[in-house]
Write a protein that holds these residues in place. Structure first.
Motif, PDB file in Angstrom:
ATOM      1  N   UNK A  69       0.812  -1.218   0.000  1.00 28.97           N
ATOM      2  CA  UNK A  69       0.000   0.000   0.000  1.00 28.97           C
ATOM      3  C   UNK A  69       0.844   1.266   0.000  1.00 28.97           C
ATOM      4  N   UNK A  70       2.070   1.183   0.482  1.00 27.62           N
ATOM      5  CA  UNK A  70       2.921   2.370   0.621  1.00 27.62           C
ATOM      6  C   UNK A  70       3.999   2.494  -0.451  1.00 27.62           C
ATOM      7  N   UNK A  71       4.095   1.529  -1.354  1.00 26.72           N
ATOM      8  CA  UNK A  71       5.092   1.636  -2.418  1.00 26.72           C
ATOM      9  C   UNK A  71       4.829   2.894  -3.241  1.00 26.72           C
ATOM     10  N   UNK A  72       5.861   3.715  -3.370  1.00 22.63           N
ATOM     11  CA  UNK A  72       5.758   4.956  -4.129  1.00 22.63           C
ATOM     12  C   UNK A  72       5.192   6.138  -3.348  1.00 22.63           C
ATOM     13  N   UNK A  73       4.828   5.921  -2.094  1.00 22.21           N
ATOM     14  CA  UNK A  73       4.204   6.971  -1.285  1.00 22.21           C
ATOM     15  C   UNK A  73       5.114   8.194  -1.129  1.00 22.21           C
ATOM     16  N   UNK A  74       6.366   7.958  -0.795  1.00 21.97           N
ATOM     17  CA  UNK A  74       7.266   9.087  -0.588  1.00 21.97           C
ATOM     18  C   UNK A  74       7.637   9.798  -1.889  1.00 21.97           C
ATOM     19  N   UNK A  75       7.552   9.093  -3.007  1.00 17.80           N
ATOM     20  CA  UNK A  75       7.750   9.761  -4.300  1.00 17.80           C
ATOM     21  C   UNK A  75       6.591  10.719  -4.569  1.00 17.80           C
ATOM     22  N   UNK A  76       5.371  10.303  -4.226  1.00 19.92           N
ATOM     23  CA  UNK A  76       4.205  11.188  -4.377  1.00 19.92           C
ATOM     24  C   UNK A  76       4.366  12.439  -3.507  1.00 19.92           C
ATOM     25  N   UNK A  77       4.863  12.241  -2.300  1.00 19.00           N
ATOM     26  CA  UNK A  77       5.081  13.376  -1.404  1.00 19.00           C
ATOM     27  C   UNK A  77       6.121  14.316  -2.017  1.00 19.00           C
ATOM     28  N   UNK A  78       7.220  13.763  -2.497  1.00 20.77           N
ATOM     29  CA  UNK A  78       8.277  14.577  -3.112  1.00 20.77           C
ATOM     30  C   UNK A  78       7.766  15.301  -4.353  1.00 20.77           C
ATOM     31  N   UNK A  79       6.980  14.599  -5.161  1.00 27.36           N
ATOM     32  CA  UNK A  79       6.432  15.206  -6.384  1.00 27.36           C
ATOM     33  C   UNK A  79       5.500  16.373  -6.075  1.00 27.36           C
ATOM     34  N   UNK A  80       4.923  16.379  -4.876  1.00 25.23           N
ATOM     35  CA  UNK A  80       4.013  17.451  -4.471  1.00 25.23           C
ATOM     36  C   UNK A  80       4.731  18.564  -3.714  1.00 25.23           C
ATOM     37  N   UNK A  81       6.055  18.464  -3.637  1.00 20.12           N
ATOM     38  CA  UNK A  81       6.879  19.459  -2.943  1.00 20.12           C
ATOM     39  C   UNK A  81       6.486  19.644  -1.485  1.00 20.12           C
ATOM     40  N   UNK A  82       6.010  18.569  -0.863  1.00 20.44           N
ATOM     41  CA  UNK A  82       5.661  18.628   0.552  1.00 20.44           C
ATOM     42  C   UNK A  82       6.882  18.329   1.402  1.00 20.44           C
ATOM     43  N   UNK A  83       6.972  19.018   2.511  1.00 22.45           N
ATOM     44  CA  UNK A  83       8.006  18.727   3.501  1.00 22.45           C
ATOM     45  C   UNK A  83       7.272  18.331   4.772  1.00 22.45           C
ATOM     46  N   UNK A  84       7.049  17.033   4.920  1.00 23.31           N
ATOM     47  CA  UNK A  84       6.319  16.521   6.075  1.00 23.31           C
ATOM     48  C   UNK A  84       7.101  15.377   6.706  1.00 23.31           C
ATOM     49  N   UNK A  85       6.902  15.236   7.992  1.00 19.67           N
ATOM     50  CA  UNK A  85       7.427  14.094   8.718  1.00 19.67           C
ATOM     51  C   UNK A  85       6.427  12.959   8.526  1.00 19.67           C
ATOM     52  N   UNK A  86       6.925  11.752   8.245  1.00 15.48           N
ATOM     53  CA  UNK A  86       6.012  10.637   8.007  1.00 15.48           C
ATOM     54  C   UNK A  86       6.237   9.512   9.010  1.00 15.48           C
ATOM     55  N   UNK A  87       5.132   9.042   9.547  1.00 18.23           N
ATOM     56  CA  UNK A  87       5.130   7.925  10.489  1.00 18.23           C
ATOM     57  C   UNK A  87       4.239   6.834   9.930  1.00 18.23           C
ATOM     58  N   UNK A  88       4.552   5.598  10.281  1.00 19.80           N
ATOM     59  CA  UNK A  88       3.670   4.480   9.981  1.00 19.80           C
ATOM     60  C   UNK A  88       3.668   3.561  11.195  1.00 19.80           C
ATOM     61  N   UNK A  89       2.512   2.955  11.433  1.00 20.68           N
ATOM     62  CA  UNK A  89       2.424   2.051  12.559  1.00 20.68           C
ATOM     63  C   UNK A  89       1.319   1.038  12.392  1.00 20.68           C
ATOM     64  N   UNK A  90       1.468  -0.053  13.129  1.00 18.61           N
ATOM     65  CA  UNK A  90       0.442  -1.092  13.130  1.00 18.61           C
ATOM     66  C   UNK A  90       1.043  -2.465  12.923  1.00 18.61           C
TER      67      UNK A  90
END
Length: 148
Positions: A69-90
Motif C-alpha cells: 500500500x505504501x510503495x511509491x508513497x514518498x515519491x508522491x510526497x516529493x512530487x508534491x513538494x511537501x516537507x512533512x514528517x512521516x510515520x507508519x504504525x500497526x
C-alpha cells in the motif's frame, strides 16, 4: 502555533479503532488532526497534507499489507513538494516475526518513524513532538526553573 497532522488507514484496510484512539490522544496533546478514516489512498494523504499545510502524516495499517500500500508513497510526497514528517504504525507485515526487519524496510521506504501495533499512543506523540520541535506554550513554561 498548532501543528497539523494527517491521520488515516491506508489501502484496503478497514481497521478504525487504532486511529480513533490516536486521534483523541493527538488532539488532547494539542495537535490539529485531520482524520481521513479508513481505506484511504496515497493520493488522499498527499492532497490532505497539501490542503492543510500539514507538518506530519501518520499512516496506520493493521491488515499486514502496508508495504504494498505504501510503495511509491514518498515519491508522491516529493512530487508534491511537501516537507512533512512521516510515520507508519500497526501490524505492517503478514507473519511479522522480526519487527526490526520490518522497521528497516519501512525506514528504507522513507518513513521517519515506524511503530509496531503494541506502541502506546503517548510514545508516538512524544516522538512527534520531538521531531517537530514542539514546545509547550509559554504559559505552561512559566514557573519552571532552569538550571545553568
Amino acid at each position: 502555533m498548532t501543528e497539523t497532522v494527517i491521520l488515516g488507514v491506508i489501502g484496503s484496510d478497514a481497521h478504525v479503532v487504532g486511529i480513533t484512539i490516536l486521534e483523541q490522544a493527538l488532539e488532547a496533546a494539542g495537535f490539529d488532526v485531520v482524520n481521513l478514516g479508513v481505506q484511504s489512498s496515497q493520493e488522499e494523504f498527499v492532497e490532505a497534507a497539501s490542503a492543510n499545510d500539514a507538518e506530519a502524516v501518520l499512516v496506520s495499517s493493521l491488515y499486514g499489507h502496508a508495504k504494498q500500500d505504501c510503495e511509491g508513497f514518498h515519491q508522491r510526497i516529493a512530487d508534491s513538494d511537501l516537507e512533512v514528517t512521516t510515520y507508519i504504525g500497526g501490524n505492517l507485515a503478514v507473519g511479522q516475526d522480526d519487527f526490526e526487519q520490518t522497521r528497516k524496510t519501512f525506514r528504507e521506504m522513507g518513513f521517519d518513524r515506524v511503530f509496531d501495533s503494541e506502541t502506546d499512543p503517548e510514545e508516538a506523540i512524544e516522538a512527534l513532538k520531538a521531531d517537530l520541535d514542539v514546545r509547550p506554550p509559554e504559559s505552561e513554561r512559566e514557573g519552571r526553573t532552569v538550571s545553568v
